[in-house]
Structures are given as structure tokens and as C-alpha cells.
Design a protein around this motif. Sequence first.
Motif, mmCIF file in Angstrom:
data_model
loop_
_atom_site.group_PDB
_atom_site.id
_atom_site.type_symbol
_atom_site.label_atom_id
_atom_site.label_comp_id
_atom_site.label_asym_id
_atom_site.label_seq_id
_atom_site.Cartn_x
_atom_site.Cartn_y
_atom_site.Cartn_z
ATOM 1 N N GLY A 109 -11.497 8.094 0.329
ATOM 2 C CA GLY A 109 -12.490 8.140 -0.737
ATOM 3 C C GLY A 109 -11.665 8.524 -2.136
ATOM 4 N N HIS A 110 -10.555 8.228 -2.267
ATOM 5 C CA HIS A 110 -9.872 8.469 -3.576
ATOM 6 C C HIS A 110 -9.190 7.308 -4.300
ATOM 7 C CE1 HIS A 110 -10.147 13.075 -3.476
ATOM 8 N NE2 HIS A 110 -10.222 12.848 -2.162
ATOM 9 N N CYS A 111 -9.004 7.234 -5.410
ATOM 10 C CA CYS A 111 -8.262 6.169 -6.112
ATOM 11 C C CYS A 111 -7.072 6.319 -6.596
ATOM 12 C CB CYS A 111 -9.381 5.512 -7.185
ATOM 13 S SG CYS A 111 -10.977 5.112 -6.404
ATOM 14 N N GLU A 112 -6.529 7.412 -6.689
ATOM 15 C CA GLU A 112 -5.214 7.862 -7.449
ATOM 16 C C GLU A 112 -4.058 6.956 -7.182
ATOM 17 O OE1 GLU A 112 -7.287 9.820 -5.871
ATOM 18 O OE2 GLU A 112 -7.791 11.501 -7.271
ATOM 19 N N PHE A 113 -4.094 6.571 -5.841
ATOM 20 C CA PHE A 113 -2.982 5.827 -5.121
ATOM 21 C C PHE A 113 -2.406 4.618 -6.185
ATOM 22 C CE2 PHE A 113 -1.752 1.978 -2.634
ATOM 23 C CZ PHE A 113 -0.617 2.440 -2.156
ATOM 24 N N TYR A 114 -3.550 3.934 -6.541
ATOM 25 C CA TYR A 114 -3.079 2.585 -7.464
ATOM 26 C C TYR A 114 -2.357 2.984 -8.870
ATOM 27 C CZ TYR A 114 -6.521 0.224 -4.656
ATOM 28 O OH TYR A 114 -7.088 -0.322 -3.468
ATOM 29 N N LEU A 151 -1.033 -1.507 1.279
ATOM 30 C CA LEU A 151 0.055 -1.539 0.048
ATOM 31 C C LEU A 151 1.054 -0.282 0.250
ATOM 32 C CD1 LEU A 151 -2.126 -2.779 -2.869
ATOM 33 C CD2 LEU A 151 -0.782 -4.063 -1.490
ATOM 34 N N VAL A 152 0.890 0.455 1.162
ATOM 35 C CA VAL A 152 1.999 1.357 1.284
ATOM 36 C C VAL A 152 3.262 1.294 1.323
ATOM 37 C CG1 VAL A 152 2.557 3.331 2.992
ATOM 38 C CG2 VAL A 152 0.487 3.230 2.291
ATOM 39 N N PRO A 153 3.837 -0.169 2.209
ATOM 40 C CA PRO A 153 5.245 -0.560 2.232
ATOM 41 C C PRO A 153 5.546 -0.720 0.842
ATOM 42 C CG PRO A 153 3.738 -1.401 4.006
ATOM 43 C CD PRO A 153 2.736 -0.628 3.102
ATOM 44 N N GLU A 154 4.892 -1.227 -0.027
ATOM 45 C CA GLU A 154 5.394 -1.604 -1.628
ATOM 46 C C GLU A 154 5.376 -0.293 -2.192
ATOM 47 O OE1 GLU A 154 4.621 -5.210 0.413
ATOM 48 O OE2 GLU A 154 3.154 -3.496 0.276
ATOM 49 N N ALA A 155 4.371 0.441 -2.072
ATOM 50 C CA ALA A 155 4.577 2.014 -2.537
ATOM 51 C C ALA A 155 6.000 2.579 -2.511
ATOM 52 C CB ALA A 155 3.384 2.714 -2.634
ATOM 53 N N GLU A 156 6.487 2.312 -1.108
ATOM 54 C CA GLU A 156 7.562 3.228 -0.805
ATOM 55 C C GLU A 156 8.550 2.429 -0.688
ATOM 56 O OE1 GLU A 156 6.099 4.544 3.201
ATOM 57 O OE2 GLU A 156 5.871 6.446 2.292
ATOM 58 N N SER A 157 8.794 1.066 -1.077
ATOM 59 C CA SER A 157 9.890 0.299 -1.140
ATOM 60 C C SER A 157 10.534 0.282 -2.525
ATOM 61 C CB SER A 157 9.746 -1.195 -0.505
ATOM 62 O OG SER A 157 8.854 -1.763 -1.817
ATOM 63 N N PRO A 158 11.803 -0.062 -2.817
ATOM 64 C CA PRO A 158 12.427 -0.270 -3.972
ATOM 65 C C PRO A 158 11.984 -1.235 -4.653
ATOM 66 C CG PRO A 158 14.015 -0.808 -2.357
ATOM 67 C CD PRO A 158 12.837 -0.312 -1.561
ATOM 68 N N THR A 159 11.610 -1.206 -6.080
ATOM 69 C CA THR A 159 11.386 -2.557 -6.945
ATOM 70 C C THR A 159 12.618 -3.467 -7.295
ATOM 71 O OG1 THR A 159 11.614 -1.324 -8.919
ATOM 72 C CG2 THR A 159 9.346 -1.486 -7.812
ATOM 73 N N LEU A 215 3.198 -8.280 -5.419
ATOM 74 C CA LEU A 215 2.353 -7.255 -5.102
ATOM 75 C C LEU A 215 0.620 -7.722 -5.123
ATOM 76 C CD1 LEU A 215 1.560 -4.193 -4.740
ATOM 77 C CD2 LEU A 215 1.698 -3.908 -7.189
ATOM 78 N N LYS A 216 0.571 -8.589 -6.024
ATOM 79 C CA LYS A 216 -0.672 -9.023 -6.309
ATOM 80 C C LYS A 216 -1.234 -10.129 -5.129
ATOM 81 C CE LYS A 216 -3.896 -11.812 -9.291
ATOM 82 N NZ LYS A 216 -3.825 -12.453 -10.603
ATOM 83 N N GLU A 217 -0.346 -10.565 -4.624
ATOM 84 C CA GLU A 217 -0.562 -11.812 -3.639
ATOM 85 C C GLU A 217 -0.709 -10.909 -2.295
ATOM 86 O OE1 GLU A 217 2.016 -15.388 -1.592
ATOM 87 O OE2 GLU A 217 3.002 -14.503 -3.355
ATOM 88 N N LYS A 218 0.349 -10.035 -2.074
ATOM 89 C CA LYS A 218 0.192 -9.091 -0.727
ATOM 90 C C LYS A 218 -1.073 -8.401 -0.870
ATOM 91 C CE LYS A 218 1.172 -6.402 2.701
ATOM 92 N NZ LYS A 218 2.123 -5.506 2.584
ATOM 93 N N ALA A 219 -1.782 -7.897 -1.904
ATOM 94 C CA ALA A 219 -3.113 -7.134 -2.062
ATOM 95 C C ALA A 219 -3.938 -7.935 -1.679
ATOM 96 C CB ALA A 219 -3.162 -6.450 -3.241
ATOM 97 N N PHE A 220 -4.231 -9.199 -2.213
ATOM 98 C CA PHE A 220 -5.256 -10.113 -1.845
ATOM 99 C C PHE A 220 -5.098 -10.783 -0.687
ATOM 100 C CE2 PHE A 220 -5.821 -10.468 -6.847
ATOM 101 C CZ PHE A 220 -7.142 -10.367 -6.679
ATOM 102 N N ALA A 221 -4.232 -10.930 0.103
ATOM 103 C CA ALA A 221 -3.968 -11.288 1.383
ATOM 104 C C ALA A 221 -4.810 -10.058 2.288
ATOM 105 C CB ALA A 221 -2.734 -11.493 1.965
ATOM 106 N N SER A 222 -4.874 -8.854 1.656
ATOM 107 C CA SER A 222 -5.174 -7.714 2.651
ATOM 108 C C SER A 222 -6.895 -7.662 2.448
ATOM 109 C CB SER A 222 -4.783 -6.426 2.473
ATOM 110 O OG SER A 222 -4.987 -6.143 1.014
#
Length: 208
Positions: free
Chosen positions: A65-70, A123-131, A142-149
Amino acid sequence: MPLPYRPILFTFSVLVASLCYFVSRSSHYESFYKRDVEAIQSNAQVSPSNSSNNATDLCANPPRGHCEFYRACLESKFHCGPDGYPLGYGEKFCQKFQADQAELSTAGREWMLDTMQCLQRALVPEAESPTGADQAKSCDDLKEKAFASHAPCYIDNGLCTLSPVDWEHIVAIIGLQTLLGSWDALKETLEAAEGCLYFYAFLVASKL
């Protein structure tokens, strides 16, 4: 002891007893006050780490129920800008769902909350992995992974079991073009899922 002195002695005894009582209570309150001050100081000392832990928890396990993650976990790391996925899509539609949830039925709102959390957890793995060094490529990945989900999160959380009225509201909230942005993936998921025939027909009719 003469009778006239007895009231005086009694009064004196009461005063002494009262004084002893107040002295003991003062020590008691002083002890409490000291413990409270120590507790406040202790909390003040650990508050920075608590704040850090809260941020870590948010990125590792986005709350329902929260959106702060993004913004806090993705945009702060990838810096994709206002048109990138974290802000331009993820946060935007998460907040739009929050604002328009009254339009949905009880089942529709449950679907919305579960789907919002599913999309973030994907997208948690992306949030925790190094860029990587290539920021543009990182944002594209990131966009490709997100849309795939999107399709799995929509379907796995019961989109096909909702009423046509909810479907109409969901399409109105997300926008048909946005929903069909990954039409091929959504079509494949719908065809593979059980009980999605009516929603598939609804989408085809809406698309036409």
C-alpha cells in the motif's frame, strides 16, 4: 503524659511521617526521571541507525500500500529522471491507484494493493544490486525488467477474477495504451492462465 500534650505529639508524629513519605517519593520520582533522561539520550544515540535500518527494510521488503520504494530505492540509485521508469511509470501509477482506489470494489482494491506490492518486490534485486557505469543502459535494463513483471503480477493476483466494472476502472486508471504497452507478454500470460478468457475478450474488444 498530660492530656493537653497528646494532640501536639500526635500532630508532630503525623508531620514527621508525612515528611518521610514525601522524601521517599521524591527519591522515587528522581529515579524515574533519571531513567527517562537516560532512555531519551539512548534513543537519540540510536536514531540514525534506526533511520538507516528503515530505509534498508523499505528497499528489501516494500510495504503493502505504499509507493516510496520507487523514489527512495530505485530513483535515488539509478537517477533515471522524471521520464524514467521509477518516477515516470512506477511511482506515477502507484500514486494514481492510491488516489483512485475508491472507484474499485473491495476485491478490486485488494487486487490493487497486492499488485502494487508485487511490482515493487519484483525490482528488489535491482534496488539492492550495484549499478553499472553506463547509467542509460542501467535505466533501460530496469525498465525492461519492470515491464516483464507487469503481466505476471496482474494475472497472478487475480485480475481475471474481477468484475468487468473493475476492469473498466483499472483500464481508466492505467490507460489502455499503457496496459497494452507490453501486449505480447500480457497476451501470452493470459493465454497460459486459467479463467482469463473473459478478460482476454474484454481487452481485445477494448483494443479494437
